[in-house]
Write a protein that holds these residues in place. Structure first.
Motif, PDB file in Angstrom:
ATOM      1  N   UNK A 104       0.820  -1.214   0.000  1.00  0.00           N
ATOM      2  CA  UNK A 104       0.000   0.000   0.000  1.00  0.00           C
ATOM      3  C   UNK A 104       0.857   1.267   0.000  1.00  0.00           C
ATOM      4  N   UNK A 105       1.363   1.696  -1.146  1.00  0.00           N
ATOM      5  CA  UNK A 105       2.248   2.866  -1.177  1.00  0.00           C
ATOM      6  C   UNK A 105       1.642   4.143  -0.627  1.00  0.00           C
ATOM      7  N   UNK A 106       0.337   4.372  -0.875  1.00  0.00           N
ATOM      8  CA  UNK A 106      -0.271   5.626  -0.422  1.00  0.00           C
ATOM      9  C   UNK A 106      -0.189   5.788   1.095  1.00  0.00           C
ATOM     10  N   UNK A 107      -0.281   4.662   1.814  1.00  0.00           N
ATOM     11  CA  UNK A 107      -0.220   4.725   3.274  1.00  0.00           C
ATOM     12  C   UNK A 107       1.153   5.166   3.754  1.00  0.00           C
ATOM     13  N   UNK A 108       2.154   5.019   2.919  1.00  0.00           N
ATOM     14  CA  UNK A 108       3.509   5.435   3.277  1.00  0.00           C
ATOM     15  C   UNK A 108       3.824   6.833   2.730  1.00  0.00           C
ATOM     16  N   UNK A 109       3.371   7.095   1.522  1.00  0.00           N
ATOM     17  CA  UNK A 109       3.629   8.402   0.910  1.00  0.00           C
ATOM     18  C   UNK A 109       3.034   9.527   1.757  1.00  0.00           C
ATOM     19  N   UNK A 110       1.824   9.310   2.277  1.00  0.00           N
ATOM     20  CA  UNK A 110       1.188  10.370   3.074  1.00  0.00           C
ATOM     21  C   UNK A 110       1.910  10.592   4.404  1.00  0.00           C
ATOM     22  N   UNK A 111       2.794   9.649   4.780  1.00  0.00           N
ATOM     23  CA  UNK A 111       3.620   9.829   5.976  1.00  0.00           C
ATOM     24  C   UNK A 111       4.968  10.461   5.640  1.00  0.00           C
ATOM     25  N   UNK A 112       5.186  10.746   4.356  1.00  0.00           N
ATOM     26  CA  UNK A 112       6.441  11.354   3.945  1.00  0.00           C
ATOM     27  C   UNK A 112       7.523  10.370   3.553  1.00  0.00           C
ATOM     28  N   UNK A 113       7.170   9.085   3.434  1.00  0.00           N
ATOM     29  CA  UNK A 113       8.145   8.077   3.020  1.00  0.00           C
ATOM     30  C   UNK A 113       8.207   8.059   1.494  1.00  0.00           C
ATOM     31  N   UNK A 114       9.381   8.190   0.904  1.00  0.00           N
ATOM     32  CA  UNK A 114       9.495   8.199  -0.559  1.00  0.00           C
ATOM     33  C   UNK A 114       9.045   6.874  -1.181  1.00  0.00           C
ATOM     34  N   UNK A 115       8.400   6.969  -2.335  1.00  0.00           N
ATOM     35  CA  UNK A 115       7.908   5.778  -3.017  1.00  0.00           C
ATOM     36  C   UNK A 115       9.038   4.808  -3.338  1.00  0.00           C
ATOM     37  N   UNK A 116      10.203   5.327  -3.700  1.00  0.00           N
ATOM     38  CA  UNK A 116      11.300   4.431  -4.067  1.00  0.00           C
ATOM     39  C   UNK A 116      11.779   3.590  -2.879  1.00  0.00           C
ATOM     40  N   UNK A 117      11.674   4.106  -1.647  1.00  0.00           N
ATOM     41  CA  UNK A 117      12.020   3.307  -0.474  1.00  0.00           C
ATOM     42  C   UNK A 117      11.117   2.070  -0.403  1.00  0.00           C
ATOM     43  N   UNK A 118       9.830   2.303  -0.628  1.00  0.00           N
ATOM     44  CA  UNK A 118       8.838   1.232  -0.495  1.00  0.00           C
ATOM     45  C   UNK A 118       9.060   0.160  -1.562  1.00  0.00           C
ATOM     46  N   UNK A 119       9.061   0.591  -2.815  1.00  0.00           N
ATOM     47  CA  UNK A 119       9.136  -0.370  -3.919  1.00  0.00           C
ATOM     48  C   UNK A 119      10.496  -1.059  -3.955  1.00  0.00           C
ATOM     49  N   UNK A 120      11.563  -0.293  -3.837  1.00  0.00           N
ATOM     50  CA  UNK A 120      12.894  -0.901  -3.939  1.00  0.00           C
ATOM     51  C   UNK A 120      13.194  -1.830  -2.774  1.00  0.00           C
ATOM     52  N   UNK A 121      12.741  -1.475  -1.573  1.00  0.00           N
ATOM     53  CA  UNK A 121      12.945  -2.359  -0.434  1.00  0.00           C
ATOM     54  C   UNK A 121      12.220  -3.677  -0.604  1.00  0.00           C
ATOM     55  N   UNK A 122      10.941  -3.605  -0.981  1.00  0.00           N
ATOM     56  CA  UNK A 122      10.163  -4.824  -1.190  1.00  0.00           C
ATOM     57  C   UNK A 122      10.721  -5.637  -2.360  1.00  0.00           C
ATOM     58  N   UNK A 123      11.078  -4.959  -3.441  1.00  0.00           N
ATOM     59  CA  UNK A 123      11.522  -5.675  -4.630  1.00  0.00           C
ATOM     60  C   UNK A 123      12.843  -6.407  -4.383  1.00  0.00           C
ATOM     61  N   UNK A 124      13.762  -5.783  -3.654  1.00  0.00           N
ATOM     62  CA  UNK A 124      15.042  -6.443  -3.393  1.00  0.00           C
ATOM     63  C   UNK A 124      14.841  -7.722  -2.595  1.00  0.00           C
ATOM     64  N   UNK A 125      13.866  -7.719  -1.703  1.00  0.00           N
ATOM     65  CA  UNK A 125      13.548  -8.948  -0.970  1.00  0.00           C
ATOM     66  C   UNK A 125      13.045 -10.034  -1.927  1.00  0.00           C
ATOM     67  N   UNK A 126      12.241  -9.630  -2.917  1.00  0.00           N
ATOM     68  CA  UNK A 126      11.773 -10.591  -3.923  1.00  0.00           C
ATOM     69  C   UNK A 126      12.951 -11.213  -4.661  1.00  0.00           C
ATOM     70  N   UNK A 127      13.902 -10.393  -5.030  1.00  0.00           N
ATOM     71  CA  UNK A 127      15.082 -10.882  -5.744  1.00  0.00           C
ATOM     72  C   UNK A 127      15.877 -11.837  -4.867  1.00  0.00           C
ATOM     73  N   UNK A 128      16.125 -11.454  -3.636  1.00  0.00           N
ATOM     74  CA  UNK A 128      16.964 -12.261  -2.753  1.00  0.00           C
ATOM     75  C   UNK A 128      16.285 -13.563  -2.334  1.00  0.00           C
ATOM     76  N   UNK A 129      14.960 -13.577  -2.326  1.00  0.00           N
ATOM     77  CA  UNK A 129      14.239 -14.788  -1.919  1.00  0.00           C
ATOM     78  C   UNK A 129      14.403 -15.921  -2.917  1.00  0.00           C
ATOM     79  N   UNK A 130      14.827 -15.609  -4.127  1.00  0.00           N
ATOM     80  CA  UNK A 130      15.066 -16.671  -5.109  1.00  0.00           C
ATOM     81  C   UNK A 130      16.141 -17.635  -4.619  1.00  0.00           C
TER      82      UNK A 130
END
Length: 342
Positions: A104-130
């Motif tokens: 849920x990016x909007x729940x983080x963006x409205x708190x001032x968290x950059x979108x790239x923090x959210x997506x890149x953090x989650x995505x790197x976990x997807x990559x490493x889980x392989x």
């Protein structure tokens, strides 16, 4: 070979896909407290028992009132990575070979968290889980209690990350927020090549009307929750014709609907061929991960080993992966059943 009766061991080892899990909903009390301390966030609780004491819900609205404030501890890219990796390790332990995870990016963006923090953090976990044998993908959600304009802004902001996002979903508080409110951003999402799904939460006001809009106007590829569809035979027949998946979550059903897992609805749909699957939703808040949800269903209802296997196969067949990948996972299920000795 199939066991004579369903066991927790059989369920945990059975290869399966998870298609309905909110990454923010996997935030366990231990990690919540750890991140709160790390980021100097006062969450009003200082022990695991304090956190768990807040986990009492009687409705979707009362759950969300606890759920969203808990996200305040997520501040950095590494926080999002740690959250996703913790879930992926648990899912792997419970037999998940493929997962398509909501966030849920909007729940983080409205708190001032950059979108790239959210997506890149989650995505790197997807990559490493392989590395430990789990294929993970991301589904970006629009919060339905925010505006359609906000959803459109998020879709535009996410364009640089298109290759990291598999699909688009609609979630959060459903009352007064029907699917048609978001017709424009979903139409654009389809044009941009995303898969689409929507929540049709259990026992909500106008449930059937919202399901009709999602299926017949928005043309979703899956329906999340959605067991109220049993109230309309025509819609059940339509879903069956489309081979469209329903992602049910027994433990969250139980807490949100006053002790009803919706097992009768799940098994009725399964018996007539609807591609219903079992998932965990928000496991840190609802008391169990995916195998726990299978087991809750099997414990309270007369569920056969054959039905458990079919639920797992449905989860593979209604995932958004290639036909070839689906076939490989289905063969894993057949091999597991053939070699099972329990």
């Amino acid at each position: 070979m199939l066991p004579r009766k369903v066991s927790k061991e059989f369920i945990e080892g059975l290869p399966k896909s998870e298609l309905h899990v909110h990454l923010e909903g996997t935030l366990e009390p231990e990690l919540k407290l750890k991140l709160a301390k790390k980021n100097n966030i006062d969450i009003g609780q200082s022990t695991i028992e304090d956190v768990e004491a807040t986990y009492h819900y009687t409705s979707l609205a009362s759950f969300l009132a606890v759920y969203y404030p808990g996200m305040n501890v997520l501040q950095t890219e590494s926080d999002f990575y740690e959250l996703a990796m913790a879930y992926l390790k648990k899912a792997h332990e419970q037999g998940v070979v493929h997962t398509e995870m909501f966030f849920d990016p909007q729940a983080h963006i409205i708190r001032g968290v950059p979108l790239n923090y959210v997506i890149n953090g989650f995505y790197q976990a997807c990559v490493d889980a392989r590395a430990f044998g789990i294929d993970a993908q991301l589904i970006m959600c629009f919060l339905r209690d925010m505006s359609a304009r906000s959803a459109m802004d998020l879709l535009n902001a996410a364009q640089p990350y298109h290759n990291k996002i598999l699909g688009i979903c609609l979630d959060s508080y459903e009352h007064h927020n029907p699917p048609l409110k978001f017709m424009q951003p979903f139409s654009l999402a389809v044009e941009q090549g995303y898969h689409i799904t929507m929540h049709a939460d259990v026992d909500q006001i106008d449930s059937i009307e919202h399901i009709k809009q999602a299926l017949e106007i928005i043309n979703v590829e899956r329906l999340d929750h959605g067991t109220n569809i049993v109230e309309n035979k025509d819609l059940v027949d339509w879903v069956n014709q489309l081979h469209l998946g329903l992602t049910s979550c027994p433990l969250s059903n139980e807490l949100i609907t006053d002790n009803d897992l919706k097992g009768d609805e799940i098994l009725d749909l399964l018996d007539i061929g609807v591609k219903v699957s079992i998932n965990s939703d928000d496991p840190a808040y609802f008391g169990g991960y995916i195998a726990d949800n299978y087991w809750a269903l099997a414990s309270e209802y007369k569920v056969t080993p054959e039905q458990i296997v079919q639920l797992a196969k449905n989860s593979i067949e209604t995932s958004w992966i290639s036909k070839e990948q689906k076939q490989l996972y289905l063969e894993q299920i057949d091999k597991y059943v053939e070699e099972y000795d329990g």
